[in-house]
Write a protein that holds these residues in place. Structure first.
Motif, PDB file in Angstrom:
ATOM      1  N   PHE A 110      12.773  -9.451 -11.724  1.00 53.22           N
ATOM      2  CA  PHE A 110      14.173  -9.222 -12.056  1.00 53.22           C
ATOM      3  C   PHE A 110      14.337  -9.037 -13.565  1.00 53.22           C
ATOM      4  O   PHE A 110      15.035  -8.122 -14.023  1.00 53.22           O
ATOM      5  CB  PHE A 110      15.022 -10.396 -11.570  1.00 53.22           C
ATOM      6  CG  PHE A 110      16.499 -10.132 -11.605  1.00 53.22           C
ATOM      7  CD1 PHE A 110      17.154  -9.630 -10.498  1.00 53.22           C
ATOM      8  CD2 PHE A 110      17.243 -10.368 -12.757  1.00 53.22           C
ATOM      9  CE1 PHE A 110      18.525  -9.377 -10.526  1.00 53.22           C
ATOM     10  CE2 PHE A 110      18.600 -10.128 -12.801  1.00 53.22           C
ATOM     11  CZ  PHE A 110      19.244  -9.633 -11.680  1.00 53.22           C
ATOM     12  N   PHE A 111      13.708  -9.904 -14.357  1.00 51.09           N
ATOM     13  CA  PHE A 111      13.792  -9.761 -15.810  1.00 51.09           C
ATOM     14  C   PHE A 111      13.159  -8.453 -16.268  1.00 51.09           C
ATOM     15  O   PHE A 111      13.668  -7.791 -17.184  1.00 51.09           O
ATOM     16  CB  PHE A 111      13.123 -10.945 -16.512  1.00 51.09           C
ATOM     17  CG  PHE A 111      14.027 -12.129 -16.694  1.00 51.09           C
ATOM     18  CD1 PHE A 111      15.226 -12.014 -17.388  1.00 51.09           C
ATOM     19  CD2 PHE A 111      13.689 -13.364 -16.181  1.00 51.09           C
ATOM     20  CE1 PHE A 111      16.069 -13.112 -17.564  1.00 51.09           C
ATOM     21  CE2 PHE A 111      14.525 -14.469 -16.344  1.00 51.09           C
ATOM     22  CZ  PHE A 111      15.714 -14.334 -17.048  1.00 51.09           C
ATOM     23  N   ASN A 112      12.057  -8.062 -15.645  1.00 50.72           N
ATOM     24  CA  ASN A 112      11.412  -6.794 -16.011  1.00 50.72           C
ATOM     25  C   ASN A 112      12.329  -5.607 -15.725  1.00 50.72           C
ATOM     26  O   ASN A 112      12.366  -4.638 -16.486  1.00 50.72           O
ATOM     27  CB  ASN A 112      10.102  -6.626 -15.252  1.00 50.72           C
ATOM     28  CG  ASN A 112       9.024  -7.577 -15.734  1.00 50.72           C
ATOM     29  OD1 ASN A 112       9.108  -8.116 -16.833  1.00 50.72           O
ATOM     30  ND2 ASN A 112       8.017  -7.820 -14.911  1.00 50.72           N
ATOM     31  N   ALA A 113      13.067  -5.686 -14.616  1.00 49.88           N
ATOM     32  CA  ALA A 113      14.014  -4.625 -14.282  1.00 49.88           C
ATOM     33  C   ALA A 113      15.139  -4.564 -15.307  1.00 49.88           C
ATOM     34  O   ALA A 113      15.529  -3.485 -15.769  1.00 49.88           O
ATOM     35  CB  ALA A 113      14.577  -4.848 -12.882  1.00 49.88           C
TER      36      ALA A 113
ATOM     37  N   ASP B 298       7.476   1.616 -10.707  1.00 51.68           N
ATOM     38  CA  ASP B 298       7.780   3.033 -10.516  1.00 51.68           C
ATOM     39  C   ASP B 298       9.007   3.493 -11.298  1.00 51.68           C
ATOM     40  O   ASP B 298       9.454   4.628 -11.146  1.00 51.68           O
ATOM     41  CB  ASP B 298       7.994   3.330  -9.025  1.00 51.68           C
ATOM     42  CG  ASP B 298       6.710   3.207  -8.224  1.00 51.68           C
ATOM     43  OD1 ASP B 298       5.633   3.224  -8.840  1.00 51.68           O
ATOM     44  OD2 ASP B 298       6.786   3.073  -6.990  1.00 51.68           O
ATOM     45  N   GLY B 299       9.575   2.581 -12.122  1.00 49.77           N
ATOM     46  CA  GLY B 299      10.725   2.955 -12.938  1.00 49.77           C
ATOM     47  C   GLY B 299      12.019   3.046 -12.160  1.00 49.77           C
ATOM     48  O   GLY B 299      12.880   3.881 -12.474  1.00 49.77           O
ATOM     49  N   ARG B 300      12.199   2.169 -11.146  1.00 48.84           N
ATOM     50  CA  ARG B 300      13.442   2.135 -10.383  1.00 48.84           C
ATOM     51  C   ARG B 300      14.072   0.741 -10.523  1.00 48.84           C
ATOM     52  O   ARG B 300      14.102  -0.045  -9.577  1.00 48.84           O
ATOM     53  CB  ARG B 300      13.182   2.454  -8.911  1.00 48.84           C
ATOM     54  CG  ARG B 300      12.457   3.772  -8.669  1.00 48.84           C
ATOM     55  CD  ARG B 300      12.436   4.148  -7.178  1.00 48.84           C
ATOM     56  NE  ARG B 300      11.899   3.091  -6.348  1.00 48.84           N
ATOM     57  CZ  ARG B 300      10.614   2.887  -6.107  1.00 48.84           C
ATOM     58  NH1 ARG B 300       9.711   3.675  -6.660  1.00 48.84           N
ATOM     59  NH2 ARG B 300      10.209   1.908  -5.324  1.00 48.84           N
TER      60      ARG B 300
ATOM     61  N   MET C  81       0.832  -1.205   0.000  1.00 44.93           N
ATOM     62  CA  MET C  81       0.000   0.000   0.000  1.00 44.93           C
ATOM     63  C   MET C  81       0.866   1.253   0.000  1.00 44.93           C
ATOM     64  O   MET C  81       0.618   2.199  -0.767  1.00 44.93           O
ATOM     65  CB  MET C  81      -0.924  -0.006   1.220  1.00 44.93           C
ATOM     66  CG  MET C  81      -1.811   1.227   1.363  1.00 44.93           C
ATOM     67  SD  MET C  81      -1.031   2.630   2.261  1.00 44.93           S
ATOM     68  CE  MET C  81      -0.771   1.893   3.870  1.00 44.93           C
ATOM     69  N   TYR C  82       1.884   1.288   0.832  1.00 42.49           N
ATOM     70  CA  TYR C  82       2.738   2.476   0.909  1.00 42.49           C
ATOM     71  C   TYR C  82       3.490   2.710  -0.400  1.00 42.49           C
ATOM     72  O   TYR C  82       3.653   3.854  -0.852  1.00 42.49           O
ATOM     73  CB  TYR C  82       3.713   2.355   2.075  1.00 42.49           C
ATOM     74  CG  TYR C  82       3.094   2.702   3.414  1.00 42.49           C
ATOM     75  CD1 TYR C  82       2.460   3.928   3.601  1.00 42.49           C
ATOM     76  CD2 TYR C  82       3.145   1.815   4.489  1.00 42.49           C
ATOM     77  CE1 TYR C  82       1.888   4.257   4.822  1.00 42.49           C
ATOM     78  CE2 TYR C  82       2.580   2.132   5.718  1.00 42.49           C
ATOM     79  CZ  TYR C  82       1.950   3.364   5.878  1.00 42.49           C
ATOM     80  OH  TYR C  82       1.384   3.684   7.086  1.00 42.49           O
ATOM     81  N   PHE C  83       3.952   1.630  -1.028  1.00 43.17           N
ATOM     82  CA  PHE C  83       4.631   1.784  -2.312  1.00 43.17           C
ATOM     83  C   PHE C  83       3.674   2.344  -3.369  1.00 43.17           C
ATOM     84  O   PHE C  83       4.017   3.254  -4.122  1.00 43.17           O
ATOM     85  CB  PHE C  83       5.199   0.440  -2.788  1.00 43.17           C
ATOM     86  CG  PHE C  83       6.559   0.121  -2.235  1.00 43.17           C
ATOM     87  CD1 PHE C  83       7.631   0.981  -2.439  1.00 43.17           C
ATOM     88  CD2 PHE C  83       6.779  -1.043  -1.509  1.00 43.17           C
ATOM     89  CE1 PHE C  83       8.890   0.693  -1.933  1.00 43.17           C
ATOM     90  CE2 PHE C  83       8.031  -1.345  -0.996  1.00 43.17           C
ATOM     91  CZ  PHE C  83       9.093  -0.469  -1.209  1.00 43.17           C
ATOM     92  N   LYS C  84       2.462   1.795  -3.425  1.00 40.50           N
ATOM     93  CA  LYS C  84       1.521   2.197  -4.472  1.00 40.50           C
ATOM     94  C   LYS C  84       0.982   3.610  -4.268  1.00 40.50           C
ATOM     95  O   LYS C  84       0.527   4.239  -5.229  1.00 40.50           O
ATOM     96  CB  LYS C  84       0.370   1.195  -4.555  1.00 40.50           C
ATOM     97  CG  LYS C  84       0.768  -0.091  -5.277  1.00 40.50           C
ATOM     98  CD  LYS C  84      -0.393  -1.025  -5.465  1.00 40.50           C
ATOM     99  CE  LYS C  84      -0.069  -2.142  -6.447  1.00 40.50           C
ATOM    100  NZ  LYS C  84       1.137  -2.896  -6.135  1.00 40.50           N
TER     101      LYS C  84
END
Length: 695
Positions: A227-230, A199-201, A164-167
């Protein structure tokens, strides 16, 4: 299904346990009909003393089947609702995108004095994750979880709070909660990784993965995909390839979700052959697998291959989804395949996904880029809602055909509706439309005020549009001054716009400066050398033009020959200048000779200023009348029935004489002719062109 219905109707179903089982069967089969039958039987046989657990089952039934009205009615009809009933309702509402309803029920439960449990809080946190970033709802739920002793020890509740805090963008609170967790399971690490990717990090995702491994944890499917998405987002090719080896070693590659993420990773890292190798090696494929392969090709210029993969998916029995159709429509836009795009539009209509905002936006974009602006307008007007991509596609569609006034009108509508703010792409499209439509004052004013009005600082693309805008208006010196004052290094597109303007208006000396800059930035691009040579030739400076051509030959730069192509009966016919190889060459030459006579009788005079050689005037006229687009047009007039627009593609910009000739021919033969060159669309009809001779 029939057996389940029979179970509901059986005499033994008067037993509450059997009724509960019937409700569970309805949930498992996602059948509202079976659920309502079980509900009706419970009311008939057990009312008014329906056991609490049956009432909870009914609330759960309607909540999971996304029937908010019956779910709320079932909960309201319970004289003594339990925490189980409320939790089922809150969970269903949060899972189906109704956070306000979920949080309202959570508050009502607290007012009744019911104590939330470890299943209630995760659902409440999920609903709170949809609240605005400045909302205090999430922290309030957090405080309640602390008060009831679920935080920070309960891993299930803690992971939901973390997510929740991340989103909601409260990264500091999320990291603090993560540090306070006494036991960080793989779900907690996954929450950090997946939200960092979203969030693009990407670097934070990679660091979290290694933190999981250092803590002795074993990744699961979600961890591997994150990991692959990053790696895909940051194009960490080497790291992703090493991780691929680890995945194979651990046996993860058999999971279809992981294989899909690897196809996506290699596609975004421009290793489309490796993406294809992973795809070919998959034992099981789902709809996402095919979509990933389509996108991998589309992102790497393989539009034809992308279309082939889509057809393979259909042959394999895959149903078209919104993501698949929107992805393939993007490839049709890249191929300028209007016919294929229309066929896909029909597929979308048959599949009832044409109203989907992503599909509809892709349709607007495809029709705009393929020259079907009327179709783009119709799709745009029929859309129940629009997003930024939709508005950009519509403005861009008008920019492609140089309809600046309509582009500005759509842009103004976008601003007035207030639902979507423009981004830098929007302004690039508007500036391009102003440039191609000759609205120099309006375009220049937008460029000067874009930072103050929209908070968007001009990027290199905006400067390129401005130079093009001024150059087309004959203000090359002012454009050159702007280039010299740019806060960033001028790009190829900026100098290219200036060179094109100098060629158009005969500013030879300034054009030579632009050409020299282009030679420094991209010495192997033949187009810049040819443009300089043509500019010198049109000014009668034949010796200098010849020197440029000789220099190209000496350094091994080869000019791409001009080609035009036209499609008829699913066959693409390609022509080059002075082409005599086509099977209908005699008929084409005969028609061109006839058209030339008719055009001259109507007042046509060949424009030979851009003939590439120092020839006699009569030879120049013969030279320009054998250009590839004229050959393609003659073929189209012979083969394509009257009433059907003739569509021609060209890999270079249409020359002045062909443009003039096409205007005459459109009126003489009464046909609509659409040419897509490497710069824009030209719609010829009744002796006129949509560009108004401004290109």
């Amino acid at each position: 299904m029939r057996r389940a219905a029979a179970a509901v109707a059986a005499p033994l179903a008067t037993d509450p346990e059997l009724l509960a089982a019937a409700v569970e069967t309805a949930i498992a089969s996602r059948s509202p009909r079976l659920g309502r039958a079980a509900h009706a039987r419970a009311l008939r046989l057990l009312a008014p003393a329906i056991p609490p657990f049956i009432r909870a089952h009914l609330v759960n039934l309607y909540s999971k089947l996304d029937l908010p009205g019956p779910a709320a009615a079932a909960l309201a009809s319970d004289p003594s609702p339990t925490v189980v009933s409320y939790t089922a309702f809150i969970s269903g509402a949060s899972q189906h995108g109704r956070p306000a309803q979920a949080l309202s029920a959570f508050a009502a439960m607290l007012q009744l004095g019911l104590r939330p449990n470890d299943f209630t809080f995760p659902s409440a946190f999920k609903a709170a994750a949809s609240a605005p970033s400045r909302s205090t709802i999430g922290p309030q739920v957090h405080a309640l979880a602390l008060r009831f002793g679920y935080l920070p020890d309960d891993a299930f509740v803690a992971c939901a709070a973390l997510d929740m805090y991340f989103k909601t963008g409260r990264l500091a609170l999320a990291r603090r909660l993560f540090e306070e967790m006494p036991y960080r399971n793989v779900v907690a690490w996954n929450a950090v990784m997946t939200n960092a990717v979203l969030d693009g990090r990407p670097l934070e995702t990679v660091e979290a993965y290694f933190g999981l491994r250092e803590a002795g944890g074993m990744p699961n499917v979600v961890s591997v995909c994150a990991f692959f998405n990053a790696c895909a987002g940051a194009t960490y090719l080497s790291l992703g390839e090493q991780f691929h080896g680890f995945v194979v070693k651990c046996g993860f590659e058999t999971d279809v979700s992981i294989s899909n993420s690897m196809v996506d990773f290699y596609g975004k890292c421009r290793c489309v052959e490796k993406a294809k190798a992973v795809f070919d090696g998959m034992g099981i494929r789902n709809n996402v697998s095919w979509c990933c392969m389509v996108v991998a090709y589309a992102q790497n210029g393989g539009e034809e291959e992308a279309l082939s993969v889509y057809l393979g998916a259909r042959r394999a029995g895959e149903e078209p989804t919104d993501f698949m159709v929107s992805s393939v429509l993007t490839t049709c836009a890249g191929l300028l395949g209007l016919d294929q795009g229309r066929a896909l539009h029909a597929v979308a209509v048959r599949s009832c996904i044409d109203a989907n905002i992503f599909v509809a936006s892709a349709l607007v974009d495809m029709y705009g880029k393929c020259g079907g602006i009327e179709d783009a307008e119709q799709v745009f007007l029929d859309m129940p809602q629009r997003n930024l991509v939709t508005w950009n596609a519509m403005v861009g569609g008008y920019a492609h055909i140089g309809d600046a006034w309509n582009a500005l009108a759509v842009f103004d509508d976008m601003i007035e509706c207030g639902e979507t703010a423009p981004n830098y792409i929007t302004l690039v499209n508007v500036l391009a439309a102003c440039s191609r439509g000759g609205l120099t004052k309006e375009g220049y004013e937008l460029f000067k005020t874009m930072n103050d009005r929209f908070g968007i600082k001009p990027r290199i693309e905006h400067y390129a549009c401005l130079v093009d805008l001024l150059g087309r208006a004959g203000m090359e010196e002012q454009a050159y001054e702007i280039i010299q004052g740019m806060p960033m290094r001028p790009s190829i597109s900026v100098w290219g716009a200036l060179l094109g303007a100098c060629k158009m208006h005969g500013k030879t000396e300034l054009g030579k400066i632009a050409a020299e800059k282009l030679f420094e930035l991209d010495p192997q691009d033949s187009g810049n050398h040819v443009l300089l040579s043509n500019m010198l030739a049109s000014a009668g400076r034949w010796a200098e033009a010849t020197d440029v051509r000789k220099e190209m030959k000496n350094v091994g730069i080869k000019k791409d020959p001009g080609r035009s192509w036209i499609t008829w009966k699913n066959v693409v016919h390609v022509f080059q200048a002075k082409d005599t190889k086509h099977e209908m060459s005699n008929e084409i030459q005969a028609l061109l000779a006839k058209l030339k006579s008719q055009m001259q009788a109507a007042g046509y005079m060949p424009d030979t200023q851009y003939a590439l050689y120092d020839l006699e005037e009569e030879e120049k006229e013969s030279e320009v009348f054998q250009h590839s687009e004229k050959l393609a047009l003659a073929f189209g007039l012979i083969c394509i029935p009257p009433g059907v627009p003739i569509r021609i593609m060209k890999n270079l910009r249409i020359c002045v004489d062909c443009h003039r000739a096409f205007k005459f021919i459109s009126g003489i033969v009464g046909r609509e002719i659409i040419v897509r060159d490497n710069n824009r669309f030209h719609h010829f009809k009744n002796y006129e062109c949509s560009c108004k001779d401004y290109w």
